[in-house]
Structures are given as C-alpha cells and as structure tokens.
Design an enzyme around this catalytic site. Structure first.
Site, PDB file in Angstrom:
ATOM      1  N   GLU A 105       0.430   2.863  -1.566  1.00  0.00           N
ATOM      2  CA  GLU A 105      -0.342   2.554  -0.254  1.00  0.00           C
ATOM      3  C   GLU A 105       0.468   3.110   0.834  1.00  0.00           C
ATOM      4  O   GLU A 105       0.708   2.090   1.544  1.00  0.00           O
ATOM      5  CB  GLU A 105      -0.824   1.259  -0.259  1.00  0.00           C
ATOM      6  N   VAL A 106       1.110   4.108   0.772  1.00  0.00           N
ATOM      7  CA  VAL A 106       1.936   4.645   1.912  1.00  0.00           C
ATOM      8  C   VAL A 106       1.006   5.322   2.964  1.00  0.00           C
ATOM      9  O   VAL A 106       0.378   6.148   2.742  1.00  0.00           O
ATOM     10  CB  VAL A 106       3.057   5.519   1.497  1.00  0.00           C
TER      11      VAL A 106
END
Length: 495
Positions: A301-302
């Site tokens: 989840e960057v």
C-alpha cells in the site's frame, strides 16, 4: 517405549473414591483443533487432583530441570484442576532441547495414549510435548458431582502447516504489554502457536507511555518461547511509516505543492543514503533482539503521490532510468532492504505487492497474500515462480459481520488452487490478521476468540475431516467454554 531421542511424559492418577455411575456415558465433544487421528471409547478413569502427577519417563531426553516442560506441568495442572494448586517446585537447569527457541523446522508431532490409569505422551521435541499437553488438558471433564474423568483415548497428531500465525497490529492502537501476553496465552491454547507477528513501532505518539522497550520485547519473546510460540516482527516500509518520521528527521519524503514543500510527508525517501543507513541500523537491532529467522519487511500500500510531487525524487528516477514508473522506485528500495536482511542471515517476508511489482526477489523470500478478491490466482502465480507463500487474505477477522462469521474462515481451503503438487507444498501456512483501526485492548480478545479458532483448525487439522462446519460447531461451542475457564486461570495467576 518411545523411540530413541524422543521425549516420554507420563501422567499417573488414582481415584480416592468410587465415582457415581451415571445413567449415560459422558465424554468431551472433542479436542480443538481436531487431531489428525483421535480414537475414544466409553471406558473412563476418574482423576484425583490430590494424587495426580506429571513425571518424565526414564528414557526421556528431557528431565526435571527442563524449563519449558517444568513450567508447562505447573501451568496445565492448574488448567486441568482449576480449584487446586500443585505443590511441586520448579527447578531450572539447562537441559538439552529446553533452552532454545521454536523455529520453522520444529517437530510438533506427538502421540498420546490414555488407558488403565495412566497417560503416556511421546514426542520428538519439547514443542511437540507442549502440543500433547494441550490436547490432554481438553480431554479431562467433570460430572455433576465434581468428579474428574478422562476417557480411554489414542491420539496421533501433527500440524498440517508449519506456519500458523496471528498478526497483532500494535501501531494503529497501542496494545499494552499485558494485552499482548494474554493473547499469547490464548494463542497457545488454540494450538495456533507457531508464529505471532506483531507490528512493533519504533517511535510512537507518546515517548514514555506508548512504546515497547527492548526489555518489553524480550519479555514477550520469552513468554512466547515457554509456550512454543515464535515471535516474528514486522517493520512495514516504505509506506505506513508516518510515526517513524516523528522520531527520525529526514527519513520521510517531503511532499510538494507545485514548486514548494507542502509541509506534509509521504513514504520513506528511497533516494538518499541516510535512509539505507537507518534501515541497516534498524535491521541489525532487530537481529539482536528477535531470535527468529524471519522478519517481515512489509512493502504494501505505498502511495506514489508524494514521490511524484517531489522534484528530487523525479531527478533520481531520471538518473536511474526508471522513467515515470514509480513501482520501479519501490522495487529499488525493497530489493535493497531485502539484501540487507539476507546479509544478516534473516529470511524476509513481504506482502504480495512486492511480487506484483515484478521486483527481483531472493528465492527464499516468503510472500504473503492479503488481497482477497483473487487469492487463488495469486497462489498459483507465486508458487509457479518457486516462492513459499503465506495466505492471509480470507482471514482478516478485524472485519466483523452479524452471526457465525467463523464459518467463512472455516471454509477456506489454502491449497485449493490451480497448480502441481510441488506448488502446493510451497504454501507453508497462513495468518489471521487483526488490524487495529478499530481494535484496542478493550475489544481485542472478544473480537479474536473464538472466531480465530476456525483458522487454527484449518491450519492444523486434516482438511478432509474438518470441512463440515455443522459438525465442528458442537466442538467449537464446548471449546469456547474451555477458553472462558482458561481466562479465569489467567486472571487468577501470573501471566
């Protein structure tokens, strides 16, 4: 007699009075999780707490002085007979196999034979002995007159998967040490023991009251070791790191609005040398504090928006030939810290995003699947690439719904995907995730138990014998009562 090198533990009991004969034969509904082989008969013996004792067999490699088993004998006596206390002392002497830590190769198998006034537990390791003691404790029951009984029983047991994990999110809501220790106790009771993974924070909101010191972490690790539980830390980066920036200036990427900094920060800055010096220092400390061979590096989840806004990041991208593909920048960062981890003789676990971005992943890296929509397809792709895999996607039990939602977890078949037998062997287990957006110490236990028990049985037991949730329900209902009795013991005695 046990085979050479195994541990034999005997339990002997005598009844001081004759038991009142009931008009029906009573016995426990069954053990949770269900052993690989379990045979019980109506024949039963009564147990006297005053005369009950645990002893080591003569041919056991472990003897009095084995810290893990001596403590377990005391603990399980109080669990089996909650109104009595054992008078035996605890002598701690270094004994072969008793002073180490469980690991990915630990043999947890055991056999248990209960008949004619005694029980004989045989195992290859102390960790298998712990599993057998847990099963023994669930076989004992009381009649309406308070007399303890155990039925004639034969068990042959071993886990289906080596990695049976629970993720505790200690970052979104700080979990006090006592809440973690209580969860480990419950974790052990479920034979759900082999990997408790916590997202330990380095820097938290309050520098005095909401941190874990090294001594706190070491206490958790020792508490887990005595119950045969591995503790695997997760330090998730480059995303999910806002709290890190409060204690480590220059670690996070400054976000821009137009040509000027906006004052906000994004993920870890992967373009500066100081980031990698910090991560190397952190991982060396992790190696010192955590004995387990695994460390989870995150990688999920960057958000790329901040990187895209930063002119220095864009210049670095151009210099490296990444173009405008920010997945390549994340790959550059993750590959660097995975190489650091390998240099420290640790095995990396990463979230599936790292694989999905086509990063150069060391072959021994363990991939963890968290996206729920098409996890069977992901299992096929990852195992075809030769990687070991953990399944977490269907066991995000921080999500709750009305009714018996444990049935959804129970129906999961971790090896039900398109692939060869060799591919399916690469699925090494799974992990229940208890993310902490809406969970803290006040609701952790009721949200976890008994719902997590469904995944515990799926990861331990023979799948063909445990596919029917309706048949499992009476055992789970009884096991919930066992949990409540167990928590009474935890409250009355020191963790």
């Amino acid at each position: 007699m046990s085979r050479s090198g195994s541990h034999s533990h005997r339990v002997r009991w005598w009844c001081l009075i004759a038991a009142v004969v009931a008009v029906w034969v009573q016995q426990v509904e069954g053990v949770w999780p269900l052993p690989q082989q379990l045979h019980q008969s109506a024949d039963r013996d009564c147990l006297s707490p005053q005369r009950f004792s645990f002893t080591y067999g003569r041919d056991s490699a472990a003897q009095t002085g084995c810290s893990v088993l001596d403590a377990a004998f005391k603990r399980y006596f109080s669990i089996i007979f909650p109104d009595f206390t054992t008078r035996s002392g605890l002598l701690i002497v270094k004994t072969r196999g008793c002073d180490g830590y469980p690991d990915e190769d630990s043999d947890e198998s055991y056999t248990l034979s209960v008949s004619e006034g005694q029980a004989v537990l045989r195992s290859v390791s102390v960790w298998g002995a712990l599993r057998g003691l847990e099963s023994l404790s669930q076989l004992v029951y009381q009649d309406d007159y308070g007399t303890y009984f155990i039925n004639k029983t034969e068990i042959v047991d071993f886990p289906r998967f080596a990695f049976r994990g629970l993720l505790l999110d200690t970052s979104r809501h700080y979990l006090p040490l006592h809440a973690i220790l209580k969860t480990l106790v419950s974790f052990n009771f479920n034979l759900f023991q082999l990997a408790a993974k916590a997202t330990f924070l380095i820097f938290t909101f309050h520098p005095f009251t909401h941190i874990y010191t090294q001594s706190d972490v070491m206490r958790v690790i020792e508490h887990a070791r005595m119950r045969g539980i591995r503790v695997v830390p997760e330090f998730d980066s480059p995303g999910h790191t806002q709290s890190w920036g409060k204690g480590q200036p220059g670690l996070l990427t400054p976000c821009y609005k137009g040509s000027v900094p906006s004052g906000s920060f994004g993920p870890v800055d992967p373009t500066v040398d100081t980031t990698y010096k910090f991560m190397e220092s952190l991982l060396k400390e992790v190696k010192f504090v955590f004995p387990d061979s695994y460390v989870h590096l995150g990688g999920d989840e960057v958000s790329f928006a901040c990187w895209q806004s930063n002119p220095n990041v864009r210049k670095f991208m151009e210099k490296m030939g990444f173009g405008k593909d920010f997945t390549k920048l994340e790959s550059f960062y993750m590959e660097s810290i995975m190489n650091m981890t390998a240099a420290l003789n640790k095995t990396s676990i990463v979230w599936q995003d790292v694989f999905d971005y086509h990063e150069r992943i060391p072959q021994d890296t363990v991939l963890e699947i968290w996206k729920g929509e098409k996890y069977q397809t992901e299992l096929s792709r990852m195992t075809q690439a030769g990687h070991r895999v953990l399944l977490s996607a269907p066991w995000y039990i921080n999500h709750i719904s009305y009714g018996q939602d444990w049935r959804n977890s129970y129906a999961v078949q971790p090896q039900n995907f398109s692939g060869t037998d060799e591919q399916k062997k690469l699925v090494i287990g799974g992990e229940v995730a208890m993310w902490g957006e809406y969970v803290d110490a006040t609701n952790l236990s009721p949200r976890l138990w008994p719902r997590a028990c469904a995944a515990a049985e799926r990861l331990w037991s023979n799948e063909e014998k445990t596919l029917n949730a309706d048949l499992a329900f009476p055992r789970l209902k009884e096991f919930r009562c066992e949990l409540l009795r167990y928590w009474k013991y935890v409250c009355n005695y020191s963790l």
